[in-house]
Design a protein around this motif. Structure first.
Motif, mmCIF file in Angstrom:
data_model
loop_
_atom_site.group_PDB
_atom_site.id
_atom_site.type_symbol
_atom_site.label_atom_id
_atom_site.label_comp_id
_atom_site.label_asym_id
_atom_site.label_seq_id
_atom_site.Cartn_x
_atom_site.Cartn_y
_atom_site.Cartn_z
ATOM 1 N N LEU A 107 26.727 27.717 24.794
ATOM 2 C CA LEU A 107 25.655 27.392 25.737
ATOM 3 C C LEU A 107 26.170 27.368 27.176
ATOM 4 C CD1 LEU A 107 23.864 24.557 23.747
ATOM 5 C CD2 LEU A 107 22.987 26.861 24.198
ATOM 6 N N LEU A 108 27.358 26.816 27.377
ATOM 7 C CA LEU A 108 27.918 26.754 28.725
ATOM 8 C C LEU A 108 28.318 28.135 29.239
ATOM 9 C CD1 LEU A 108 29.955 23.448 28.491
ATOM 10 C CD2 LEU A 108 27.965 23.898 29.940
ATOM 11 N N ALA A 109 28.696 29.027 28.332
ATOM 12 C CA ALA A 109 29.014 30.398 28.754
ATOM 13 C C ALA A 109 27.763 31.087 29.298
ATOM 14 C CB ALA A 109 29.601 31.186 27.581
ATOM 15 N N LYS A 110 26.621 30.770 28.704
ATOM 16 C CA LYS A 110 25.357 31.367 29.147
ATOM 17 C C LYS A 110 24.818 30.682 30.395
ATOM 18 C CE LYS A 110 24.064 32.669 24.494
ATOM 19 N NZ LYS A 110 23.242 32.339 23.340
ATOM 20 N N GLU A 111 24.935 29.362 30.460
ATOM 21 C CA GLU A 111 24.409 28.580 31.578
ATOM 22 C C GLU A 111 25.446 27.541 32.000
ATOM 23 O OE1 GLU A 111 20.223 27.319 31.552
ATOM 24 O OE2 GLU A 111 20.209 28.072 29.485
ATOM 25 N N PRO A 112 26.457 27.963 32.752
ATOM 26 C CA PRO A 112 27.570 27.051 33.074
ATOM 27 C C PRO A 112 27.186 25.863 33.953
ATOM 28 C CG PRO A 112 27.799 29.130 34.244
ATOM 29 C CD PRO A 112 26.649 29.296 33.293
ATOM 30 N N LYS A 113 26.018 25.901 34.560
ATOM 31 C CA LYS A 113 25.608 24.803 35.434
ATOM 32 C C LYS A 113 24.468 23.973 34.842
ATOM 33 C CE LYS A 113 27.147 27.141 39.595
ATOM 34 N NZ LYS A 113 28.222 26.297 40.035
ATOM 35 N N ASN A 114 24.238 24.092 33.540
ATOM 36 C CA ASN A 114 23.180 23.341 32.890
ATOM 37 C C ASN A 114 23.622 21.889 32.714
ATOM 38 O OD1 ASN A 114 21.771 22.100 30.527
ATOM 39 N ND2 ASN A 114 20.625 24.008 30.645
ATOM 40 N N ALA A 115 22.994 20.991 33.456
ATOM 41 C CA ALA A 115 23.405 19.587 33.471
ATOM 42 C C ALA A 115 23.294 18.926 32.094
ATOM 43 C CB ALA A 115 22.586 18.806 34.494
ATOM 44 N N ASP A 116 22.243 19.250 31.346
ATOM 45 C CA ASP A 116 22.084 18.638 30.026
ATOM 46 C C ASP A 116 23.210 19.054 29.083
ATOM 47 O OD1 ASP A 116 19.741 17.219 30.641
ATOM 48 O OD2 ASP A 116 18.492 18.955 30.198
ATOM 49 N N THR A 117 23.562 20.327 29.094
ATOM 50 C CA THR A 117 24.634 20.807 28.225
ATOM 51 C C THR A 117 25.975 20.250 28.665
ATOM 52 O OG1 THR A 117 23.378 22.828 27.806
ATOM 53 C CG2 THR A 117 25.702 22.856 27.210
ATOM 54 N N LEU A 118 26.205 20.185 29.966
ATOM 55 C CA LEU A 118 27.444 19.592 30.480
ATOM 56 C C LEU A 118 27.549 18.131 30.058
ATOM 57 C CD1 LEU A 118 27.387 21.138 34.056
ATOM 58 C CD2 LEU A 118 29.170 21.537 32.338
ATOM 59 N N ALA A 119 26.439 17.403 30.137
ATOM 60 C CA ALA A 119 26.447 15.990 29.750
ATOM 61 C C ALA A 119 26.728 15.825 28.260
ATOM 62 C CB ALA A 119 25.124 15.333 30.122
ATOM 63 N N LEU A 120 26.118 16.651 27.429
ATOM 64 C CA LEU A 120 26.380 16.566 25.988
ATOM 65 C C LEU A 120 27.815 16.941 25.661
ATOM 66 C CD1 LEU A 120 23.056 17.912 24.476
ATOM 67 C CD2 LEU A 120 24.082 15.667 24.083
ATOM 68 N N ASP A 121 28.347 17.929 26.378
ATOM 69 C CA ASP A 121 29.742 18.306 26.165
ATOM 70 C C ASP A 121 30.656 17.148 26.573
ATOM 71 O OD1 ASP A 121 31.588 20.368 25.292
ATOM 72 O OD2 ASP A 121 32.186 20.560 27.401
ATOM 73 N N GLY A 122 30.314 16.473 27.667
ATOM 74 C CA GLY A 122 31.087 15.298 28.072
ATOM 75 C C GLY A 122 31.046 14.210 27.023
ATOM 76 N N TRP A 123 29.853 14.001 26.461
ATOM 77 C CA TRP A 123 29.716 13.015 25.390
ATOM 78 C C TRP A 123 30.603 13.386 24.198
ATOM 79 C CZ3 TRP A 123 27.849 13.723 20.393
ATOM 80 C CH2 TRP A 123 27.666 12.547 19.655
ATOM 81 N N LEU A 124 30.622 14.671 23.853
ATOM 82 C CA LEU A 124 31.443 15.111 22.720
ATOM 83 C C LEU A 124 32.922 14.853 22.999
ATOM 84 C CD1 LEU A 124 31.567 16.455 19.951
ATOM 85 C CD2 LEU A 124 31.662 18.657 21.112
ATOM 86 N N TRP A 125 33.384 15.161 24.208
ATOM 87 C CA TRP A 125 34.786 14.887 24.552
ATOM 88 C C TRP A 125 35.060 13.386 24.488
ATOM 89 C CZ3 TRP A 125 38.210 18.296 23.860
ATOM 90 C CH2 TRP A 125 37.961 19.639 24.123
ATOM 91 N N GLN A 126 34.084 12.594 24.886
ATOM 92 C CA GLN A 126 34.251 11.143 24.815
ATOM 93 C C GLN A 126 34.401 10.704 23.362
ATOM 94 O OE1 GLN A 126 31.108 9.113 26.849
ATOM 95 N NE2 GLN A 126 32.007 7.100 26.560
ATOM 96 N N GLN A 127 33.596 11.267 22.476
ATOM 97 C CA GLN A 127 33.687 10.933 21.052
ATOM 98 C C GLN A 127 35.032 11.338 20.465
ATOM 99 O OE1 GLN A 127 31.221 9.082 19.479
ATOM 100 N NE2 GLN A 127 30.645 9.013 21.631
ATOM 101 N N GLN A 136 20.119 13.022 38.842
ATOM 102 C CA GLN A 136 19.222 12.146 38.098
ATOM 103 C C GLN A 136 19.307 12.370 36.593
ATOM 104 O OE1 GLN A 136 15.258 12.162 39.678
ATOM 105 N NE2 GLN A 136 15.950 11.770 41.750
ATOM 106 N N ASN A 137 20.345 13.036 36.138
ATOM 107 C CA ASN A 137 20.497 13.292 34.709
ATOM 108 C C ASN A 137 20.848 11.976 34.012
ATOM 109 O OD1 ASN A 137 21.988 13.987 32.155
ATOM 110 N ND2 ASN A 137 21.226 15.996 32.745
ATOM 111 N N VAL A 138 19.879 11.427 33.326
ATOM 112 C CA VAL A 138 20.035 10.103 32.722
ATOM 113 C C VAL A 138 21.126 10.103 31.664
ATOM 114 C CG1 VAL A 138 18.857 8.293 31.414
ATOM 115 C CG2 VAL A 138 17.679 9.463 33.276
ATOM 116 N N ARG A 139 21.226 11.155 30.887
ATOM 117 C CA ARG A 139 22.270 11.220 29.854
ATOM 118 C C ARG A 139 23.653 11.146 30.499
ATOM 119 N NH1 ARG A 139 20.696 15.302 26.256
ATOM 120 N NH2 ARG A 139 19.887 13.593 25.034
ATOM 121 N N ALA A 140 23.866 11.912 31.566
ATOM 122 C CA ALA A 140 25.170 11.897 32.239
ATOM 123 C C ALA A 140 25.429 10.538 32.883
ATOM 124 C CB ALA A 140 25.243 13.016 33.276
#
Length: 103
Positions: free
Chosen positions: A20-40, A60-64
């Motif tokens: 997903l990040l390869a297709k949309e590297p600036k997608n805030a939702d995907t970046l936030a979920l990827d950050g969550w995964l690294w946190q896990q 304003q990305n609440v997840r991030a």
């Protein structure tokens, strides 16, 4: 959302986010979920970088905001979590939901 990540293996989730990040590297939702995964996975520096990158794309990305606040709490940095709670993103979110972050 998180259910997709929890239902699949970490490796599959990581492949999905990388795709997903390869297709949309600036997608805030995907970046936030990827950050969550690294946190896990316990890679807090990488999680922090990804979550901050998500916020750079969408303040304003609440997840991030939420995950970064929790990450700071886990890093014994409640001062940084409180700074996030005072950001424009949380203020806008709180106004819509009447919810206060419990950092």
């Amino acid at each position: 959302g998180y259910g997709v990540v929890q239902a699949s293996s970490e490796r599959d989730a990581k492949k999905l986010f990388d795709s997903l990040l390869a297709k949309e590297p600036k997608n805030a939702d995907t970046l936030a979920l990827d950050g969550w995964l690294w946190q896990q996975r316990g890679d807090l520096p990488r999680a922090q970088a990804r979550l901050e990158e998500a916020l750079a794309q969408d303040r304003q990305n609440v997840r991030a905001l939420t995950d970064l606040g929790l990450l700071y709490e886990g890093m014994q940095r409640p001062d940084r979590a409180r700074v996030l709670a005072g950001t424009e993103g949380w203020q806008a979110h709180d106004a819509k939901t009447n919810r206060v972050p419990n950092w």
